[in-house]
Design a protein around this motif. Structure first.
Motif, PDB file in Angstrom:
ATOM      1  N   UNK A  44       0.821  -1.168   0.118  1.00 17.53           N
ATOM      2  CA  UNK A  44       0.124  -0.072   0.022  1.00 17.53           C
ATOM      3  C   UNK A  44       0.868   1.301  -0.001  1.00 17.53           C
ATOM      4  N   UNK A  45       1.813   1.209  -0.743  1.00 17.88           N
ATOM      5  CA  UNK A  45       2.773   2.352  -0.929  1.00 17.88           C
ATOM      6  C   UNK A  45       3.018   2.512  -2.465  1.00 17.88           C
ATOM      7  N   UNK A  46       3.431   4.013  -2.456  1.00 15.64           N
ATOM      8  CA  UNK A  46       3.603   4.390  -4.002  1.00 15.64           C
ATOM      9  C   UNK A  46       4.815   5.411  -4.011  1.00 15.64           C
ATOM     10  N   UNK A  47       5.499   5.474  -5.055  1.00 15.26           N
ATOM     11  CA  UNK A  47       6.329   6.451  -5.249  1.00 15.26           C
ATOM     12  C   UNK A  47       6.314   7.156  -6.727  1.00 15.26           C
ATOM     13  N   UNK A  48       6.603   8.488  -6.647  1.00 15.07           N
ATOM     14  CA  UNK A  48       6.341   9.384  -7.901  1.00 15.07           C
ATOM     15  C   UNK A  48       7.931   9.618  -8.389  1.00 15.07           C
ATOM     16  N   UNK A  49       7.904   9.250  -9.817  1.00  9.10           N
ATOM     17  CA  UNK A  49       9.063   9.586 -10.602  1.00  9.10           C
ATOM     18  C   UNK A  49       8.858  10.405 -11.624  1.00  9.10           C
ATOM     19  N   UNK A  50       9.471  11.570 -11.722  1.00 11.44           N
ATOM     20  CA  UNK A  50       9.457  12.564 -12.868  1.00 11.44           C
ATOM     21  C   UNK A  50       9.638  12.034 -14.431  1.00 11.44           C
ATOM     22  N   UNK A  51       8.997  12.510 -15.168  1.00  9.79           N
ATOM     23  CA  UNK A  51       9.303  11.929 -16.573  1.00  9.79           C
ATOM     24  C   UNK A  51      10.604  12.110 -17.089  1.00  9.79           C
ATOM     25  N   UNK A  52      11.183  13.500 -16.570  1.00  7.83           N
ATOM     26  CA  UNK A  52      12.468  14.038 -16.744  1.00  7.83           C
ATOM     27  C   UNK A  52      13.500  13.519 -15.944  1.00  7.83           C
ATOM     28  N   UNK A  53      13.463  12.446 -15.308  1.00  6.21           N
ATOM     29  CA  UNK A  53      14.259  12.101 -14.229  1.00  6.21           C
ATOM     30  C   UNK A  53      15.594  11.573 -15.043  1.00  6.21           C
ATOM     31  N   UNK A 194      -6.651   6.312 -12.750  1.00  4.40           N
ATOM     32  CA  UNK A 194      -5.313   7.123 -12.925  1.00  4.40           C
ATOM     33  C   UNK A 194      -4.892   8.063 -11.951  1.00  4.40           C
ATOM     34  N   UNK A 195      -5.442   7.840 -10.484  1.00  2.00           N
ATOM     35  CA  UNK A 195      -4.966   8.716  -9.667  1.00  2.00           C
ATOM     36  C   UNK A 195      -4.244   7.699  -8.556  1.00  2.00           C
ATOM     37  N   UNK A 196      -3.568   8.383  -7.650  1.00  2.00           N
ATOM     38  CA  UNK A 196      -2.819   7.674  -6.390  1.00  2.00           C
ATOM     39  C   UNK A 196      -4.060   7.022  -5.574  1.00  2.00           C
ATOM     40  N   UNK A 197      -4.054   5.852  -5.153  1.00  2.00           N
ATOM     41  CA  UNK A 197      -5.176   5.298  -4.056  1.00  2.00           C
ATOM     42  C   UNK A 197      -5.106   6.069  -3.110  1.00  2.00           C
ATOM     43  N   UNK A 198      -6.436   6.282  -2.518  1.00  2.00           N
ATOM     44  CA  UNK A 198      -6.555   6.764  -1.533  1.00  2.00           C
ATOM     45  C   UNK A 198      -5.948   6.100  -0.174  1.00  2.00           C
ATOM     46  N   UNK A 199      -5.373   6.799   0.945  1.00  2.00           N
ATOM     47  CA  UNK A 199      -4.875   6.190   1.998  1.00  2.00           C
ATOM     48  C   UNK A 199      -3.418   5.320   1.592  1.00  2.00           C
ATOM     49  N   UNK A 200      -3.034   5.494   0.631  1.00  2.00           N
ATOM     50  CA  UNK A 200      -1.537   5.054   0.431  1.00  2.00           C
ATOM     51  C   UNK A 200      -0.449   5.722   0.867  1.00  2.00           C
ATOM     52  N   UNK A 201       0.520   5.054   1.286  1.00  2.00           N
ATOM     53  CA  UNK A 201       1.819   5.566   1.990  1.00  2.00           C
ATOM     54  C   UNK A 201       2.815   6.112   0.964  1.00  2.00           C
ATOM     55  N   UNK A 202       3.202   7.153   0.872  1.00  4.82           N
ATOM     56  CA  UNK A 202       4.128   7.970   0.058  1.00  4.82           C
ATOM     57  C   UNK A 202       5.461   7.331   0.305  1.00  4.82           C
ATOM     58  N   UNK A 203       6.355   6.863  -0.579  1.00  6.67           N
ATOM     59  CA  UNK A 203       7.728   6.506  -0.105  1.00  6.67           C
ATOM     60  C   UNK A 203       8.724   7.966  -0.958  1.00  6.67           C
ATOM     61  N   UNK A 204       9.573   7.863  -0.163  1.00  5.01           N
ATOM     62  CA  UNK A 204      10.502   9.166  -0.370  1.00  5.01           C
ATOM     63  C   UNK A 204      11.183   9.046  -1.731  1.00  5.01           C
ATOM     64  N   UNK A 205      11.580   7.775  -1.949  1.00  7.60           N
ATOM     65  CA  UNK A 205      12.488   7.647  -3.109  1.00  7.60           C
ATOM     66  C   UNK A 205      12.271   5.924  -3.546  1.00  7.60           C
ATOM     67  N   UNK A 206      12.599   5.560  -4.730  1.00  2.64           N
ATOM     68  CA  UNK A 206      12.566   4.209  -5.348  1.00  2.64           C
ATOM     69  C   UNK A 206      13.183   3.215  -4.288  1.00  2.64           C
ATOM     70  N   UNK A 207      14.053   3.765  -3.466  1.00  2.00           N
ATOM     71  CA  UNK A 207      14.792   2.886  -2.545  1.00  2.00           C
ATOM     72  C   UNK A 207      13.984   2.324  -1.455  1.00  2.00           C
ATOM     73  N   UNK A 208      13.226   3.331  -0.956  1.00  2.00           N
ATOM     74  CA  UNK A 208      12.355   3.305   0.142  1.00  2.00           C
ATOM     75  C   UNK A 208      11.187   2.546  -0.156  1.00  2.00           C
ATOM     76  N   UNK A 209      10.644   2.859  -1.519  1.00  2.00           N
ATOM     77  CA  UNK A 209       9.603   2.119  -2.154  1.00  2.00           C
ATOM     78  C   UNK A 209       9.740   0.437  -2.207  1.00  2.00           C
TER      79      UNK A 209
END
Length: 245
Positions: A44-53, A194-209
C-alpha cells in the motif's frame, strides 16, 4: 507466455493517462503532470518518478561502428473478426547484422506473426516503427535501418508469437514467446483508476519503495508459514504436537 511461464496483465488507456497492472505492481503514467506513479498493492505504498528524471550515464567503451537492421513487413492476407473488428495477420522479420568495426557484435533474428486491429482512437499517435534490438551497454554504434513492406499494417496487436534467435551462437535455439488479448473494450473509464489510491503511503524515493515491498513480502511469507505450521483446529479432532529436532 514464454516457455512454461505465463504472465497476465491489464492496461487502461485514456487521453492523458495510462494504467498498467502486473501482479502486485501498478504503474500509472500521468502525462498531464509529466510524472509516473508506481504503486504496490501489498505494501500500500507508492513512489513518484518524474518523466524527466536523469538516466544513468553510460560511458562509450569504443569508437562507434555500423549495425545494419533489416525489417520486412508482410501482409499474409488473412482476416478475421476479433472483438467486433477486422484483424489482419502480418509477419514481421527483423535481422540485426553488425559490421566488423561495430562495438556491439550481437547478431539476432526476430520473427513475429501477429494479428492486428486498427489503433484505437485514444492512442492518437501513429503506430510506432519497429525498433532495432538495444545495443549493449557502452556501445554507441550507428544503426542503419532498411525497411520493406507497409508499416501501416502494424496496428494494435491482439495476439502474436515471436521467435528470437541469437545468430552469434551457432548452438543457440530460438526463444519463443506469445501474447493474446483476452478482453478488449472501448468505454468511459473511471478517473480514479489513474490517480494515486486513497490512504496509500508515499515513499520518499525508489529505494524506500523497494524496501516497503520487501517488508510486505516478508510479512506475507511469515504469515503464510505460520498458517501452514499451525492451521486452525477443527472441532472434535485431536491435535498432536511434535517438536522439531
Amino acid at each position: 507466455t514464454t516457455g512454461a511461464e505465463t504472465i497476465e496483465s491489464a492496461i487502461f488507456i485514456s487521453d492523458q493517462r495510462e494504467r498498467y497492472e502486473l501482479g502486485d505492481i501498478i504503474l500509472i503514467k500521468q502525462r498531464d503532470q509529466k510524472r509516473n506513479v508506481q504503486f504496490s498493492r501489498s505494501a500500500n505504498t507508492y513512489v513518484i518518478v518524474a518523466d524527466d528524471a536523469p538516466a544513468a550515464a553510460e560511458t562509450v567503451a569504443a569508437a562507434p561502428g555500423v549495425v545494419t537492421v533489416s525489417v520486412s513487413i508482410v501482409d499474409l492476407g488473412e482476416r478475421k473478426d476479433v472483438f467486433g473488428q477486422t484483424a489482419r495477420r502480418v509477419r514481421t522479420v527483423v535481422q540485426r547484422e553488425p559490421e566488423s568495426g561495430a562495438c556491439d557484435q550481437t547478431k539476432a533474428l526476430s520473427q513475429t506473426e501477429a494479428w492486428y486491429i486498427d489503433m484505437p482512437k485514444v492512442l492518437a499517435a501513429a503506430p510506432a516503427a519497429v525498433k532495432p534490438p538495444t545495443a549493449a551497454s557502452g556501445c554507441a554504434d550507428d544503426i542503419k535501418i532498411t525497411e520493406t513492406g507497409d508499416a501501416g499494417l502494424i496496428g494494435f496487436p491482439v495476439s502474436y508469437t515471436t521467435s528470437l534467435t541469437d545468430l552469434s551462437d551457432k548452438d543457440a535455439r530460438p526463444v519463443e514467446s506469445s501474447m493474446e488479448v483476452t478482453e478488449f473494450e472501448v468505454l468511459k473509464l473511471d478517473a480514479a483508476l489513474f490517480d494515486i489510491p486513497a490512504n496509500a503511503t508515499a515513499a520518499a524515493d525508489p529505494r524506500e519503495f523497494t524496501k516497503a515491498i520487501s517488508d510486505a513480502n516478508e510479512t506475507r511469507l511469515a504469515r503464510g508459514a505460520a498458517e501452514t505450521i499451525a492451521p486452525a483446529k477443527k472441532p472434535g479432532t485431536l491435535r498432536v504436537g511434535v517438536p522439531e529436532v
